[in-house]
Design an enzyme around this catalytic site. Structure first.
Site, short mmCIF file in Angstrom:
data_model
loop_
_atom_site.label_atom_id
_atom_site.label_comp_id
_atom_site.label_asym_id
_atom_site.label_seq_id
_atom_site.Cartn_x
_atom_site.Cartn_y
_atom_site.Cartn_z
N HIS A 162 33.74 38.00 48.89
CA HIS A 162 33.78 37.94 47.42
C HIS A 162 32.76 36.92 46.95
O HIS A 162 32.65 35.83 47.51
CB HIS A 162 35.17 37.52 46.95
N ASP B 142 46.44 40.43 36.09
CA ASP B 142 45.15 39.74 35.93
C ASP B 142 44.32 40.38 34.83
O ASP B 142 43.70 39.66 34.04
CB ASP B 142 44.35 39.74 37.25
N ARG C 64 42.03 35.17 28.46
CA ARG C 64 41.28 33.95 28.82
C ARG C 64 39.84 34.05 28.30
O ARG C 64 39.28 33.05 27.84
CB ARG C 64 41.25 33.79 30.35
N SER D 61 43.33 34.50 39.74
CA SER D 61 42.67 35.73 39.32
C SER D 61 41.91 36.37 40.50
O SER D 61 42.09 37.55 40.81
CB SER D 61 41.71 35.41 38.17
N LYS E 98 43.48 39.68 43.28
CA LYS E 98 42.75 40.93 43.46
C LYS E 98 42.29 41.08 44.91
O LYS E 98 42.37 42.16 45.49
CB LYS E 98 41.54 40.98 42.52
N1 URA Z 1 36.13 36.17 38.54
C1 URA Z 1 37.42 36.61 38.47
O1 URA Z 1 37.76 37.66 38.99
N2 URA Z 1 38.30 35.85 37.82
C2 URA Z 1 37.99 34.68 37.23
O2 URA Z 1 38.86 34.06 36.67
C3 URA Z 1 36.65 34.24 37.30
C4 URA Z 1 35.73 35.00 37.97
#
Ligand code: URA
Length: 443
Positions: free
Chosen positions: A83, A162, A169, A184, A188
């Site tokens: 990621h 999320d 947010r 967050s 995922k």
């Molecule tokens: N990427 C994400 O998936 N979530 C965040 O809060 C910031 C960057």
């Protein structure tokens, strides 16, 4: 049993007290079933932003957000993903995915679209004719097991909490908070079933993390959370003060990835970083007994053509036209070219990456509104990188655009040169590519 209420939970966090697991479960359940109004959700998010969260609270939040949707599971060390926290020209996933899969790693990759000024892997892949990024989770699992790599976009089934919280947010100045970012990202990533995770935490003027101190905090929070979920994790803190590689856009970035997989530009930052990230994936998957051996395997997969072959297989499996690997005309590039020329002689000192991202958005290669369609054909190609010497009038970059954009591109270039490129009369060092590495494993 004590009656929970959002009012009391918000008040507790406002006073910097620790939330309980029950508080967090109550909050997330209410977000998902929409029994909590947005004004209370955003009040709590702001209280968390101001007062922080402990590692335990962050883990509870991550877990509840994770299980707000479907969770894929795979058995075994070989399932590893990567990621990136996002940047400009960051296309490394499309190089390291095929490399890792060619070396025996199984890569369940659920990737994102462009966010703010940064680009997204899914948008880039969609410039390949026919490539499907929407595949149901059952097929996703089968493809990962059988072919070693499947890349799909975020679905509503994965961590729906999320999706709702992120949208709030985004408009309430609570994006840049370490526990909220951790929950967050991790909710995922944990949902896609990988047992090892390689994180590229980008630092610099094109990244969400502006300096090393804040990136280290995020790294610690991510590693702590991964450890609590019994996942192997490594974070590489890497530079994002100039575009990664040379292409910024969509079709042009795919072409750059194919070129690297064909063995070109291997000495440049994009190839180096992709190989390094893939090596950690190979190591976590236990396909090599040391990082040195993993690096060798990664490089070999490019040199012997296996990584390119794997990319071809994945493109075909996901409905794309793999002829694009040899016929770049299939990856349409806007025909008009306008050059960005050096305003004086000297060494490239810095690029303002955020401005580069916004320049692409202005050209149509990014979204101003959530539903906007992306123009995959427009893009920017950088002939020069930080540290390079340029003569006055020499090409620093070329913009590919459409004919009807000619006038607006000229205006954009003038604004861009003033704001985005700094030159120095004296020599400038090339930036460090990888600043720091942290892991919960012995490497
Ligand atoms: N990427 C994400 O998936 N979530 C965040 O809060 C910031 C960057």
């Amino acid at each position: 049993m004590k009656q929970l209420s959002m009012y009391k939970i918000i008040e507790k966090k406002k006073k910097a007290k620790q939330l309980t697991k029950e508080d967090i479960d109550f909050f997330i359940d209410g977000v998902v079933n929409e029994s909590i109004p947005n004004y209370q959700t955003t009040a709590l998010l702001m209280a968390i932003d101001l007062m922080g969260m402990s590692a335990q609270e962050t883990a509870w939040l991550t877990s509840k957000m994770l299980y707000s949707g479907r969770v894929v599971t795979f058995k075994g060390d070989e399932f590893v993903d990567k990621h990136s926290t996002g940047g400009i020209g960051d296309k490394a996933s499309l190089i390291l995915g095929p490399i890792a899969a060619a070396c025996g790693v199984k890569v369940p990759m659920i990737a994102g679209r462009g966010l703010g000024h940064t680009g997204g892997t899914i948008d880039k892949l969609e410039s390949i004719p026919g490539f499907k990024t929407k595949i149901n989770l059952k097929q996703f699992q089968a493809n990962v097991i059988q072919n070693g790599l499947c890349i799909i976009g975020q679905t509503k089934e994965i961590a729906p909490a999320d999706g709702k919280i992120y949208a709030l947010r985004d408009v309430t100045a609570t994006i840049d908070n370490i526990p909220l970012i951790t929950a967050s990202i991790m909710s995922k990533k944990l949902a896609e079933g990988a047992n090892g995770l390689v994180f590229d935490i980008k630092i610099g003027n094109g990244a969400f993390m502006k300096n090393k101190a804040i990136a280290r905090k995020l790294s610690k929070s991510i590693i702590d959370t991964a450890t609590r979920f019994d996942k192997k994790a490594v974070t590489l803190l890497t530079d994002m003060n100039q575009p990664l590689g040379r292409a910024v856009g969509h079709s042009n970035e795919i072409i750059e990835c194919i070129e690297v997989l064909k063995g070109n530009f291997l000495k440049e930052d994009l190839a180096k970083l992709s190989i390094e990230l893939a090596s950690y994936m190979i190591l976590f998957a236990q396909k090599a007994t040391s990082l040195t051996k993993a690096r060798k395997m990664a490089k070999n997969s490019i040199n012997n053509g296996d990584a390119l072959k794997k990319f071809k297989e994945i493109i075909e499996l996901q409905g794309g036209d793999s002829n694009c690997l040899t016929n770049y005309d299939l990856l349409k590039i806007a025909p008009e070219e306008s050059d960005i020329l050096a305003p004086s002689t000297g060494y490239i000192k810095s690029f303002q990456n955020k401005e580069i991202g916004y320049l692409l958005i202005e050209l149509g290669g990014g979204r101003k509104t959530q539903k906007q369609k992306i123009d995959h054909q427009v893009g920017i190609y950088f002939h020069k990188k930080v540290g390079d010497y340029v003569k006055k009038g020499e090409k620093i970059a070329t913009i590919n655009h459409h004919k009807n954009q000619k006038n607006s591109v000229e205006l954009l270039i003038n604004k861009f040169i003033d704001k985005s490129i700094k030159l120095s009369a004296s020599r400038v060092d090339r930036p460090t590519l990888i600043y720091d590495i942290y892991s919960n494993q012995k490497i």
